[in-house]
Design a protein around this motif. Structure first.
Motif, PDB file in Angstrom:
ATOM      1  N   VAL A   1       0.749  -1.428   0.022  1.00 53.44           N
ATOM      2  CA  VAL A   1       0.065  -0.135  -0.273  1.00 53.44           C
ATOM      3  C   VAL A   1       0.705   1.123   0.547  1.00 53.44           C
ATOM      4  N   ASP A   2       0.665   1.936  -1.259  1.00 52.78           N
ATOM      5  CA  ASP A   2       1.812   2.865  -1.170  1.00 52.78           C
ATOM      6  C   ASP A   2       3.242   2.119  -1.016  1.00 52.78           C
ATOM      7  N   ASP A   3       3.739   3.146  -0.281  1.00 55.40           N
ATOM      8  CA  ASP A   3       5.415   2.874   0.009  1.00 55.40           C
ATOM      9  C   ASP A   3       5.278   1.592   1.175  1.00 55.40           C
ATOM     10  N   PHE A   4       4.445   0.790   1.431  1.00 58.13           N
ATOM     11  CA  PHE A   4       4.357   0.407   2.858  1.00 58.13           C
ATOM     12  C   PHE A   4       4.130  -1.004   2.387  1.00 58.13           C
ATOM     13  N   GLU A   5       5.123  -1.972   2.193  1.00 57.23           N
ATOM     14  CA  GLU A   5       4.541  -3.024   2.360  1.00 57.23           C
ATOM     15  C   GLU A   5       4.528  -4.519   2.792  1.00 57.23           C
ATOM     16  N   ASP A   6       4.251  -5.185   2.855  1.00 61.92           N
ATOM     17  CA  ASP A   6       5.146  -6.903   3.535  1.00 61.92           C
ATOM     18  C   ASP A   6       4.473  -7.938   3.078  1.00 61.92           C
ATOM     19  N   LYS A   7       5.933  -8.712   3.526  1.00 56.24           N
ATOM     20  CA  LYS A   7       6.398  -9.850   2.890  1.00 56.24           C
ATOM     21  C   LYS A   7       5.512 -11.430   4.154  1.00 56.24           C
ATOM     22  N   ALA A   8       5.361 -12.504   3.065  1.00 57.98           N
ATOM     23  CA  ALA A   8       5.595 -13.845   3.390  1.00 57.98           C
ATOM     24  C   ALA A   8       6.305 -14.338   2.875  1.00 57.98           C
ATOM     25  N   SER A   9       6.859 -16.302   2.655  1.00 55.62           N
ATOM     26  CA  SER A   9       7.149 -16.626   1.949  1.00 55.62           C
ATOM     27  C   SER A   9       6.295 -18.010   2.810  1.00 55.62           C
ATOM     28  N   LEU A  10       5.874 -19.174   1.880  1.00 54.32           N
ATOM     29  CA  LEU A  10       6.140 -20.490   2.231  1.00 54.32           C
ATOM     30  C   LEU A  10       7.127 -21.029   0.981  1.00 54.32           C
ATOM     31  N   ILE A  11       7.324 -22.369   1.611  1.00 52.47           N
ATOM     32  CA  ILE A  11       8.425 -23.128   1.532  1.00 52.47           C
ATOM     33  C   ILE A  11       7.105 -24.830   1.121  1.00 52.47           C
ATOM     34  N   LEU A  12       7.307 -24.511  -0.766  1.00 53.04           N
ATOM     35  CA  LEU A  12       6.173 -25.981  -1.442  1.00 53.04           C
ATOM     36  C   LEU A  12       6.805 -27.247  -1.507  1.00 53.04           C
ATOM     37  N   GLN A  13       6.660 -28.458  -1.164  1.00 54.82           N
ATOM     38  CA  GLN A  13       7.357 -29.338  -1.530  1.00 54.82           C
ATOM     39  C   GLN A  13       6.526 -30.162  -1.890  1.00 54.82           C
ATOM     40  N   ILE A  14       6.905 -30.699  -3.010  1.00 54.86           N
ATOM     41  CA  ILE A  14       5.928 -32.156  -3.665  1.00 54.86           C
ATOM     42  C   ILE A  14       7.069 -33.433  -3.235  1.00 54.86           C
ATOM     43  N   VAL A  15       6.179 -34.291  -2.983  1.00 55.06           N
ATOM     44  CA  VAL A  15       7.720 -35.177  -2.925  1.00 55.06           C
ATOM     45  C   VAL A  15       6.776 -36.409  -3.710  1.00 55.06           C
ATOM     46  N   GLU A  16       7.646 -38.067  -3.981  1.00 55.05           N
ATOM     47  CA  GLU A  16       6.730 -38.940  -4.192  1.00 55.05           C
ATOM     48  C   GLU A  16       7.735 -40.110  -4.205  1.00 55.05           C
ATOM     49  N   LEU A  17       7.408 -41.216  -4.577  1.00 54.77           N
ATOM     50  CA  LEU A  17       8.609 -42.372  -4.274  1.00 54.77           C
ATOM     51  C   LEU A  17       9.454 -42.946  -4.645  1.00 54.77           C
ATOM     52  N   PRO A  18      10.929 -43.054  -4.180  1.00 49.77           N
ATOM     53  CA  PRO A  18      11.654 -43.039  -3.904  1.00 49.77           C
ATOM     54  C   PRO A  18      12.231 -43.976  -5.308  1.00 49.77           C
ATOM     55  N   GLY A  19      13.080 -44.099  -5.689  1.00 49.81           N
ATOM     56  CA  GLY A  19      13.838 -44.909  -6.149  1.00 49.81           C
ATOM     57  C   GLY A  19      14.369 -45.984  -5.668  1.00 49.81           C
ATOM     58  N   PRO A  20      14.666 -47.286  -5.911  1.00 46.60           N
ATOM     59  CA  PRO A  20      15.346 -48.218  -5.082  1.00 46.60           C
ATOM     60  C   PRO A  20      16.577 -47.302  -5.193  1.00 46.60           C
ATOM     61  N   PRO A  21      18.017 -48.749  -4.406  1.00 46.40           N
ATOM     62  CA  PRO A  21      18.953 -48.463  -4.257  1.00 46.40           C
ATOM     63  C   PRO A  21      19.745 -48.202  -4.920  1.00 46.40           C
ATOM     64  N   ALA A  22      20.874 -47.454  -4.943  1.00 48.37           N
ATOM     65  CA  ALA A  22      21.594 -47.555  -6.243  1.00 48.37           C
ATOM     66  C   ALA A  22      22.639 -49.411  -6.856  1.00 48.37           C
ATOM     67  N   SER A  23      22.895 -49.827  -5.628  1.00 48.82           N
ATOM     68  CA  SER A  23      23.633 -50.948  -5.970  1.00 48.82           C
ATOM     69  C   SER A  23      23.311 -52.086  -4.568  1.00 48.82           C
ATOM     70  N   VAL A  24      23.325 -53.040  -4.757  1.00 49.98           N
ATOM     71  CA  VAL A  24      23.685 -53.977  -2.648  1.00 49.98           C
ATOM     72  C   VAL A  24      24.534 -54.902  -3.483  1.00 49.98           C
ATOM     73  N   LYS A  25      24.994 -55.360  -2.211  1.00 45.64           N
ATOM     74  CA  LYS A  25      26.331 -56.501  -2.811  1.00 45.64           C
ATOM     75  C   LYS A  25      26.449 -57.080  -1.524  1.00 45.64           C
ATOM     76  N   ILE A  26      27.066 -58.443  -1.743  1.00 45.59           N
ATOM     77  CA  ILE A  26      26.870 -59.520  -0.466  1.00 45.59           C
ATOM     78  C   ILE A  26      28.629 -59.209  -0.248  1.00 45.59           C
TER      79      ILE A  26
END
Length: 575
Positions: free
Chosen positions: A343-368
């Protein structure tokens, strides 16, 4: 009779004023002044009790020459002597004390100027002969100039002084119809000269006519610019000042409109949005953020400091809130969203963090890593795709190569290595690992290329030797036959039980005669229970019945007596 001091005082006060107006000219050659204690010339010394004679006004004469001793007197000596009160003239003259004309005024010793020559024509000059009597005493005092004092040695020049760096973080704190309040931060570099204060300068927008609004240097980092005209747009800057001079100015990025703000803008960020907002891929995002402010604030949104992609994100704003809407979220929609209301020379700000997730991939490698005894050591690496969120654990499964069925041995496991125990000797196993995050377990698993074979050790199993128990025995009746009685035409049954190993062969006899397959009799032997059913016995079916059991180890026999009775006949039937 004493002389009147009034004319002498008056002449002594008027002359300094004339001296200040113009510097004196060089004095002409004059006759020597009378020595101390001698009488003044006759024309300058009036008789005791007589008034001083006034010179003729119509013929101006040359100015009275000063005494010889007064010629070298400094310019400063004349005014000092003129300012002194004529104390001697004020006292009454006596015979012992010389009359007032004995002292000439300092004005008589001063060089004549055009101003003083013209002044002699005026009637006021009638008093000058009386005032001239004080001159010899003052001229004597100014005869010897004061000796000059020795000057101290010149100190070395001080180091050059430098101004401070530019002040920091200038912005508007408040404003109304007639004033603007600004605040700023101290310069980063002050220097050895220190900081004397700040100068606040303003000019109207569109001009460069900067003017300081504070008369004295401002010490604090806050200042109220008062007495401004409502509706003006002002450019404001602040300069730090010290002994080295002015620093570079810090200027507001935009001109300030001098106007009262009815209601400052304020974003009311909901509590659940003050932390990270997490949603799965494909979910619908609909976030409402209320705000306040009058007049209606201007709402703007940015993502990671850049304008929003209107093809992906829709913004709908009203007078009271703003809605961020995403129909089907994707991982690229993750980021820091900032809402700004102004409003004119005065302002107010607010931030929000949006995180979109899904299932992970399998491990990169497995060894005995190792196999010993009934144990297998496994190692694996984190997945390359964590689903845009942290990995919370792993699930480890094993499968016997013979059956191929998978069984979970560890779940929600946080480390990147594990030891699988209690495996069966002689079997071959395969292992696989799943990744897990807050959305769930990965769809696929990584299977170890190696197989773990649990080999047999050198221990040979020898079963214990047991002596076989001899269960053979000759037949033995555990339940014998009981004597029975029956009526002609009513079936009856004979029962007994026998045991023996091997199973004995059972034979029924009547009166020592084997019954055989006579249909009148029904023979049954189940689990050692032997029964003989006699169907509708007649008068001749009574007698001794025997059951004989026989095997390889012996035989046994039991017997009973069966009595068959005639039915009772009524007396009426006999007659």
């Amino acid at each position: 009779m004493p002389s009147k001091p009034a004319p002498i005082k008056k002449a002594a006060k008027k002359e300094p004023a004339k001296k200040e107006e113009k510097a004196p000219e060089p004095a002409p050659e004059v006759a020597p002044a009378p020595a101390e204690g001698e009488a003044a010339p006759a024309e300058a010394a009036p008789a005791e009790g007589e008034a001083p004679a006034a010179p003729p006004a119509e013929e101006p004469k040359a100015p009275t020459p000063p005494p010889a001793d007064a010629a070298p007197t400094d310019e400063a000596a004349a005014p000092v002597a003129a300012d002194q009160p004529a104390t001697d003239a004020a006292l009454p003259a006596t015979e012992e004390t010389p009359a007032a004309p004995a002292e000439a005024p300092v004005d008589a010793a001063a060089p004549a100027t055009e101003e003083t020559s013209a002044a002699t024509k005026a009637p006021a000059d009638e008093e000058t002969p009386a005032a001239a009597a004080e001159a010899p005493a003052d001229a004597e005092a100014a005869e010897a100039p004061a000796p000059e004092e020795p000057k101290p040695p010149t100190p070395p020049p001080p180091p050059p002084k430098e101004p401070t760096s530019v002040p920091l973080d200038l912005f508007v704190e408040d404003k109304n119809d007639t004033s603007v309040t600004i605040i700023w931060s101290q310069p980063e570099t002050v220097g050895p000269s220190g900081l004397d204060g700040y100068t606040i300068e303003v000019c109207k927008d569109g001009t460069e006519d900067w003017k300081a609004v504070n008369e004295d240097l401002q010490k604090s980092c806050r200042y109220v610019i008062k007495n401004q005209t409502t509706g003006d747009r002002l450019k404001i800057r602040v300069v730090a000042v010290n002994a080295g001079g002015r620093s570079p100015p810090v200027t507001l990025p935009e001109a300030v409109l001098v106007k009262e703000v009815a209601d400052r803008p304020k974003v009311r960020l909901p509590r659940f949005l003050r932390q990270r907002y997490v949603a799965q891929v494909g979910a619908k995002i609909n976030l409402t953020i209320p705000f306040t402010g009058k007049p209606k604030p201007v709402v703007t949104w940015t993502k990671n400091g850049q304008p929003l992609d209107t093809k992906r994100v829709n913004i709908r704003s009203t007078d009271r809130d703003s809605i961020l809407f995403i129909r089907a979220s994707e991982r690229d929609d993750s980021g820091v969203y900032e809402m700004c209301v102004k409003v004119d020379d005065f302002e107010d700000k607010a931030s929000l963090i949006l995180q979109i997730v899904e299932l992970p991939g399998p491990p990169a490698s497995v060894k005995i890593v190792d196999t010993w005894g009934f144990n297998v050591a496994l190692e694996w690496t984190p997945p390359t795709d964590n689903g845009n969120t942290e990995i919370t654990g792993y699930t480890i499964q094993k499968a016997d190569k013979k059956t191929g069925d998978w069984f979970t041995v560890l779940e929600h496991y946080h480390r990147l290595n594990a030891t699988i125990s209690d495996l069966i000797m002689g079997n071959t196993y395969k292992f696989r690992v799943f990744s897990e995050n807050k959305c769930g377990i990965s769809n696929d698993a990584t299977v170890a290329k190696e197989e773990a074979k649990i080999t047999k050790t050198g221990i040979e199993y020898k079963p214990p030797e047991y002596k076989e128990h001899d269960f053979t025995e000759p037949p033995k009746f555990t339940t014998s036959l009981n004597d029975r009685a029956t009526t002609v035409g009513y079936s009856t049954k004979l029962l007994c039980s026998v045991r023996g190993c091997p199973k004995p062969k059972v034979t029924w006899m009547k009166n020592q005669m084997i019954i055989g397959d006579d249909p009148k009799f029904r023979q049954i032997c189940v689990q050692g229970i032997c029964s003989l059913e006699i169907r509708k016995p007649g008068n001749f079916d009574g007698g001794v019945y025997s059951c004989k059991a026989k095997n390889d180890h012996g035989e046994a026999t039991v017997s009973c007596k069966l009595e068959v009775k005639q039915p009772a006949v009524a007396d009426a039937d006999k007659k």
